[in-house]
Design a protein around this motif. Sequence first.
Motif, short mmCIF file in Angstrom:
data_model
loop_
_atom_site.label_atom_id
_atom_site.label_comp_id
_atom_site.label_asym_id
_atom_site.label_seq_id
_atom_site.Cartn_x
_atom_site.Cartn_y
_atom_site.Cartn_z
N ARG A 102 0.49 -1.10 0.28
CA ARG A 102 0.26 -0.27 0.05
C ARG A 102 0.93 1.02 0.26
NH1 ARG A 102 0.10 2.19 5.37
NH2 ARG A 102 0.69 0.99 7.00
N ILE A 103 0.45 2.26 -0.19
CA ILE A 103 1.08 3.45 -0.74
C ILE A 103 0.82 4.07 1.03
CG2 ILE A 103 1.11 6.13 -1.53
CD1 ILE A 103 1.70 3.87 -3.76
N ALA A 104 2.76 4.06 1.58
CA ALA A 104 2.77 4.89 2.59
C ALA A 104 2.45 5.42 3.23
CB ALA A 104 4.02 4.65 2.44
N ALA A 105 2.47 6.89 2.43
CA ALA A 105 2.16 8.58 2.53
C ALA A 105 1.55 9.32 1.54
CB ALA A 105 3.16 8.38 3.65
N GLY A 106 1.18 10.63 1.75
CA GLY A 106 0.95 11.70 0.77
C GLY A 106 -0.05 11.19 -0.12
N SER A 107 -0.52 11.36 -1.67
CA SER A 107 -1.12 10.97 -2.58
C SER A 107 -0.50 10.53 -3.53
CB SER A 107 -2.32 12.12 -2.83
OG SER A 107 -1.49 13.13 -2.86
N ALA A 108 -1.43 9.56 -4.13
CA ALA A 108 -1.07 8.49 -4.99
C ALA A 108 -2.57 8.94 -6.61
CB ALA A 108 0.26 8.13 -5.22
N TRP A 109 -1.22 8.13 -7.44
CA TRP A 109 -1.51 7.94 -9.08
C TRP A 109 -1.66 6.70 -9.28
CZ3 TRP A 109 -1.20 9.90 -15.10
CH2 TRP A 109 -2.04 8.91 -15.83
N ARG A 110 -2.46 5.73 -9.25
CA ARG A 110 -1.10 4.36 -9.94
C ARG A 110 -1.36 4.87 -11.88
NH1 ARG A 110 -0.94 -0.88 -6.65
NH2 ARG A 110 -0.89 -0.01 -4.14
N VAL A 111 0.27 5.09 -12.22
CA VAL A 111 -0.58 5.19 -14.20
C VAL A 111 -0.70 3.67 -14.82
CG1 VAL A 111 0.46 5.79 -15.91
CG2 VAL A 111 1.15 7.14 -13.32
N PRO A 112 -1.83 3.46 -15.42
CA PRO A 112 -2.08 2.70 -15.82
C PRO A 112 -1.32 2.48 -17.48
CG PRO A 112 -3.67 4.36 -15.93
CD PRO A 112 -2.33 5.11 -15.77
N PRO A 113 -1.01 1.11 -16.76
CA PRO A 113 0.23 0.35 -17.32
C PRO A 113 -0.37 0.64 -19.39
CG PRO A 113 -0.02 -0.99 -16.25
CD PRO A 113 -1.33 -0.11 -16.31
N ALA A 114 -1.43 1.37 -20.04
CA ALA A 114 -0.74 1.04 -21.10
C ALA A 114 -0.40 2.81 -21.35
CB ALA A 114 -2.18 0.50 -21.48
N LEU A 115 -0.55 3.68 -20.88
CA LEU A 115 0.11 4.40 -21.06
C LEU A 115 1.70 5.30 -21.22
CD1 LEU A 115 -1.78 6.98 -18.83
CD2 LEU A 115 -2.46 6.43 -21.03
N HIS A 116 2.14 4.19 -20.91
CA HIS A 116 3.70 3.45 -21.47
C HIS A 116 4.17 2.41 -22.05
CE1 HIS A 116 5.07 1.81 -17.22
NE2 HIS A 116 3.82 2.87 -17.43
N ALA A 117 5.96 1.96 -22.37
CA ALA A 117 6.12 1.17 -22.58
C ALA A 117 6.16 0.18 -21.53
CB ALA A 117 7.32 1.32 -23.73
N PRO A 118 6.28 -1.20 -21.25
CA PRO A 118 6.25 -1.66 -20.51
C PRO A 118 7.52 -1.65 -19.75
CG PRO A 118 5.93 -2.99 -21.87
CD PRO A 118 5.58 -1.41 -22.88
N ILE A 119 8.09 -1.34 -18.47
CA ILE A 119 9.88 -0.89 -17.88
C ILE A 119 9.85 -2.39 -17.81
CG2 ILE A 119 10.48 0.12 -16.19
CD1 ILE A 119 8.24 2.03 -15.90
N ARG A 120 10.50 -3.79 -18.74
CA ARG A 120 11.09 -4.83 -18.66
C ARG A 120 12.08 -4.44 -17.59
NH1 ARG A 120 8.00 -6.03 -22.76
NH2 ARG A 120 6.40 -7.35 -22.58
N GLN A 121 12.46 -5.05 -16.85
CA GLN A 121 13.92 -4.70 -16.17
C GLN A 121 14.98 -6.27 -15.86
OE1 GLN A 121 11.83 -1.35 -13.15
NE2 GLN A 121 13.91 -2.02 -12.29
N ASP A 122 15.82 -5.88 -16.67
CA ASP A 122 16.13 -7.26 -17.33
C ASP A 122 17.77 -7.36 -16.09
OD1 ASP A 122 14.47 -8.54 -18.73
OD2 ASP A 122 16.14 -8.76 -20.29
#
Length: 258
Positions: free
Chosen positions: A203-223
């Motif tokens: 869960r978000i620890a503090a403050g406020s947030a918008w979880r950006v829909p994955p469709a709005l950017h290329a997948p961030i695949r971390q290798d």
Amino acid sequence: MSHRRPCLAAAVLLAAGVAAGASHAGEVRVAVAANFAAPMARIGAAFTAATGHTLKLSSGSTGKFYTQIVAGAPFEVLLSADDATPRRLVAQGHAVAGTSFTYAVGALVLWSATPGLVDPQGAVLRSGGFRHLAIANPRTAPYGAAAMQVLQGLGLAQALAPRLVTGESIAQAHQFVATGNAALGFVALSQVVVPGQDGQAPRIAAGSAWRVPPALHAPIRQDAVLLKAGEKNPAAAALLAYLQTAPARALISAHGYP
């Protein structure tokens, strides 16, 4: 496309690493993308407990690590914030072919340390009710590149350009927001969550947030990839195997990586 190796192969490699580590515990030098620094600290402790091997961690932007590795920095494993950099290092002879795999898929959030400032739909970006918007350098940090894709997709890149505050890495972008130097910013979900326990979602620890829909950017695949400097280091191979085990996967998921 994921380059993840089968779990059975990971188990075999890890078993070999544990056996070797029992009598010859070693050290592995790891360059880790800034967004993954906190999860890696916990994974590293578990890895050391399981194998006896220790880690020497350095965190920063993937682009800067690429430059340092090409220049001869003695890192043995790279945990990148993208999948392109490991492929590039393999092609250029700085990493070992056949060793890369996707260890995490990043999640981007628009976050503010101020409760209520960021709404769950991200409409604050259009409202103009803020002075500065922090992002990581899109030329060197994959999360920064993803943030720019979001702004471009929303048609806001030009309008918000004068308000952008650019951090060297996603860690610095987060720092700008956490200290109030920027009212809000695009950061990694892993930086602003309380890790889930016993299978619970983070869960978000503090403050406020918008979880950006994955469709709005290329997948961030971390290798992850084995670098040439670590080719003969059993501890480096053991770490790459451990990252693919169930205990490591559970820690990664607990920090908000889908």
